[in-house]
Motif scaffolding. Structure first.
Motif, PDB file in Angstrom:
ATOM      1  N   GLU A   1     -27.924 -34.824  51.435  1.00  0.00           N
ATOM      2  CA  GLU A   1     -28.695 -33.980  50.526  1.00  0.00           C
ATOM      3  C   GLU A   1     -29.995 -33.524  51.195  1.00  0.00           C
ATOM      4  O   GLU A   1     -30.406 -32.367  51.033  1.00  0.00           O
ATOM      5  N   PHE A   2     -30.637 -34.425  51.921  1.00  0.00           N
ATOM      6  CA  PHE A   2     -31.833 -34.047  52.684  1.00  0.00           C
ATOM      7  C   PHE A   2     -31.508 -32.900  53.638  1.00  0.00           C
ATOM      8  O   PHE A   2     -32.246 -31.916  53.735  1.00  0.00           O
ATOM      9  N   PHE A   3     -30.398 -33.028  54.347  1.00  0.00           N
ATOM     10  CA  PHE A   3     -29.985 -31.986  55.292  1.00  0.00           C
ATOM     11  C   PHE A   3     -29.785 -30.651  54.581  1.00  0.00           C
ATOM     12  O   PHE A   3     -30.260 -29.606  55.038  1.00  0.00           O
ATOM     13  N   GLY A   4     -29.083 -30.676  53.447  1.00  0.00           N
ATOM     14  CA  GLY A   4     -28.842 -29.456  52.693  1.00  0.00           C
ATOM     15  C   GLY A   4     -30.133 -28.805  52.230  1.00  0.00           C
ATOM     16  O   GLY A   4     -30.304 -27.582  52.334  1.00  0.00           O
ATOM     17  N   ASN A   5     -31.056 -29.612  51.717  1.00  0.00           N
ATOM     18  CA  ASN A   5     -32.339 -29.079  51.256  1.00  0.00           C
ATOM     19  C   ASN A   5     -33.138 -28.475  52.413  1.00  0.00           C
ATOM     20  O   ASN A   5     -33.792 -27.431  52.266  1.00  0.00           O
ATOM     21  N   PHE A   6     -33.097 -29.142  53.560  1.00  0.00           N
ATOM     22  CA  PHE A   6     -33.791 -28.624  54.746  1.00  0.00           C
ATOM     23  C   PHE A   6     -33.222 -27.267  55.151  1.00  0.00           C
ATOM     24  O   PHE A   6     -33.980 -26.330  55.462  1.00  0.00           O
ATOM     25  N   MET A   7     -31.917 -27.157  55.160  1.00  0.00           N
ATOM     26  CA  MET A   7     -31.281 -25.893  55.554  1.00  0.00           C
ATOM     27  C   MET A   7     -31.654 -24.768  54.597  1.00  0.00           C
ATOM     28  O   MET A   7     -31.952 -23.636  55.030  1.00  0.00           O
ATOM     29  N   ARG A   8     -31.649 -25.041  53.315  1.00  0.00           N
ATOM     30  CA  ARG A   8     -32.012 -24.010  52.350  1.00  0.00           C
ATOM     31  C   ARG A   8     -33.476 -23.587  52.498  1.00  0.00           C
ATOM     32  O   ARG A   8     -33.813 -22.401  52.423  1.00  0.00           O
ATOM     33  N   GLU A   9     -34.343 -24.572  52.697  1.00  0.00           N
ATOM     34  CA  GLU A   9     -35.772 -24.283  52.817  1.00  0.00           C
ATOM     35  C   GLU A   9     -36.082 -23.439  54.043  1.00  0.00           C
ATOM     36  O   GLU A   9     -36.927 -22.541  53.992  1.00  0.00           O
ATOM     37  N   HIS A  10     -35.391 -23.686  55.153  1.00  0.00           N
ATOM     38  CA  HIS A  10     -35.748 -23.032  56.407  1.00  0.00           C
ATOM     39  C   HIS A  10     -34.909 -21.808  56.746  1.00  0.00           C
ATOM     40  O   HIS A  10     -35.344 -20.964  57.544  1.00  0.00           O
ATOM     41  N   TYR A  11     -33.710 -21.702  56.167  1.00  0.00           N
ATOM     42  CA  TYR A  11     -32.833 -20.590  56.556  1.00  0.00           C
ATOM     43  C   TYR A  11     -32.290 -19.792  55.358  1.00  0.00           C
ATOM     44  O   TYR A  11     -31.634 -18.775  55.557  1.00  0.00           O
ATOM     45  N   GLY A  12     -32.556 -20.257  54.134  1.00  0.00           N
ATOM     46  CA  GLY A  12     -31.941 -19.622  52.978  1.00  0.00           C
ATOM     47  C   GLY A  12     -32.851 -18.683  52.206  1.00  0.00           C
ATOM     48  O   GLY A  12     -32.491 -18.233  51.128  1.00  0.00           O
ATOM     49  N   LYS A  13     -34.034 -18.384  52.743  1.00  0.00           N
ATOM     50  CA  LYS A  13     -34.974 -17.539  52.001  1.00  0.00           C
ATOM     51  C   LYS A  13     -35.130 -16.189  52.674  1.00  0.00           C
ATOM     52  O   LYS A  13     -34.834 -16.035  53.854  1.00  0.00           O
TER      53      LYS A  13
END
Length: 457
Positions: free
Chosen positions: A445-457
């Motif tokens: 879940e940490f990994f998923g949140n990191f990916m969204r924060e850095h690449y999903g915006k």
């Protein structure tokens, strides 16, 4: 509400006046409370309206953008022009990483970049589990059109799980071709990778010993503990497993899996271009009896106390010969009929299908046990100094009681009893598995949140 009974009013005029005056005073004293209540109702109504308006705005706002990931995996072993299965743990890395992305970064789109076309069994596994995932293969620095198109398409080159970055040539070609970011997740630490790590977007390590080494190297990029994606490998070939069990006389829930291994996996027997190191061959042979004896003792207790069969399970292609040529001969006559040796090396999806029908795993390997625990099967790891830091994963996910160091005589001595405790105390084993899976869940879940924060915006 204040109620007044007019029949109880005083008859005398003065008294009537005083009575009415008292009522006015009471009403005036209540007025601030009444006004505050009205204001509260107004604020509540306004808040509800604001909340509804906010919800309406959120429902029509632009959705999070898709994260386009080029996953570099299926990088070895190439034989006869194809990526073939030499190690089922290595084979499980790619599908496991895709499953992590599928479950924890559902906003992403994935293309897999393989070194060469996959073997037919590996293609079948991928098509069955991930029919919509595109696979490109070849070298970017050789002008392979499909790989070039994938590099232009992606937002990030993600290096999948393994011992380290490994694919230095491809990383260099990628950054020259498109100047886009690259990163790695679920990998081990290797000093030779430090320069590449420092130029990456992030490096997520598969165990905390590797993480500590990365932090000591002062990479200057985000680092964290993110487990090996092979924990989520779920592409089991259940049909093939049923046929395998029928052919080998195995019944569901009435066998365990034992995983033997040489100290150094003899890749030189299988991988093109590998040298023939005589010193390692001699060392392997010298350690067989010491390393195999605890496994034999544990297997004998399983047979004699539980009446179950023991499947000698090869994680690597050379281990099938270790099972047949050396380990099988170490079992006593009364136990040997219960020992099952596969008739050939197997694919990762078939192995997982069989593991799922067993009561548990134990042995001198890592990734079969990783696959097992991820799928709810108890599994003990026996490490040796040749393992590096990867066995630390068992400590990191709360399974230190199921980790044994076969370089220590005391660990080898107590191992058979520990195997029986794991198999006999099913309720406790299930709790340990559940706890381990909760840690995996939190880290992914940490990994998923990191990916969204850095690449999903």
């Amino acid at each position: 509400m204040l109620k007044i009974n007019c029949r109880q009013l005083p008859k005398n005029g003065i008294n009537r006046f005083l009575f009415k005056l008292g009522i006015v005073i009471i009403i005036l004293s209540m007025l601030p409370a009444l006004l505050m209540a009205a204001a509260d109702r107004s604020v509540t109504a306004a808040g509800a309206a604001d909340s509804q308006l906010k919800h309406q705005k959120e429902s029509v706002k632009t959705p999070m953008k898709k994260i386009r990931i080029l996953l570099r995996d299926f990088r070895k072993v190439v034989k006869d022009g194809q990526v073939v299965n030499f190690n089922i743990g290595t084979t499980a890395h790619g599908p496991g990483a895709i499953t992590v992305l599928e479950k924890f970064v559902p906003e992403c789109e994935v293309i897999v970049w393989a070194t060469a076309p996959l073997s037919e069994p590996m293609q079948r596994m991928m098509q069955r589990r991930f029919p919509e995932v595109k696979i490109v293969y070849g070298r970017l620095d050789e002008g392979t059109p499909a790989v070039e198109a994938a590099a232009r398409w992606c937002d990030l080159l993600l290096i999948g799980p393994g011992t380290g970055i490994a694919v230095h040539r491809d990383v260099e070609a990628f950054t020259r071709f498109c100047d886009k970011p690259y990163a790695a997740a679920g990998i081990g630490f290797a000093a030779k990778d430090v320069a590449k790590m420092r130029r990456s977007d992030f490096i997520f390590l598969r165990d905390t010993v590797a993480l500590a080494a990365a932090e000591k190297a002062e990479l200057g990029v985000p680092t964290a503990f993110v487990p090996d994606g092979a924990f989520l490998f779920d592409a089991a070939d259940d049909t093939g497993a049923a046929e395998f069990m029928r052919r080998h006389g195995l019944e569901n829930g009435k066998f365990v899996c034992c995983l033997p291994r040489y100290r150094y996996t003899p890749t030189w027997e299988f991988c093109p271009g590998e040298t023939y190191p005589e010193d390692r061959i001699a060392y392997n042979k010298s350690m067989v009896r010491q390393d195999m004896e605890p496994l034999v003792k544990a297997a004998c207790r399983v047979v004699r106390e539980k009446g179950w069969k023991v499947l000698l399970s090869p994680e690597t292609e050379p281990a099938i010969r270790l099972c047949k040529n050396e380990l099988l001969s170490m079992f006593p006559a009364d136990v040997k009929p219960f020992i099952v040796v596969p008739d050939h090396f197997w694919e990762a999806d078939l192995a997982l299908g069989v593991y799922k029908q067993s009561r548990g795993l134990f042995g001198i390997e890592m990734h079969s046990q990783v696959m097992a625990v991820g799928n709810g099967i108890p599994a003990m790891v026996c490490r040796t100094k040749e393992f590096g830091s990867k066995s630390q994963m068992w400590v990191d996910i709360g399974l230190k009681d199921w980790l044994f160091d076969f370089d220590l005589p005391g660990d080898r001595e107590r191992f058979p009893e520990a195997v029986m405790q794991m198999l006999n105390n099913e309720e406790d084993s299930a709790k340990q598995i559940k706890h381990a899976q909760s840690i995996l869940q939190e880290r992914f879940e940490f990994f998923g949140n990191f990916m969204r924060e850095h690449y999903g915006k």
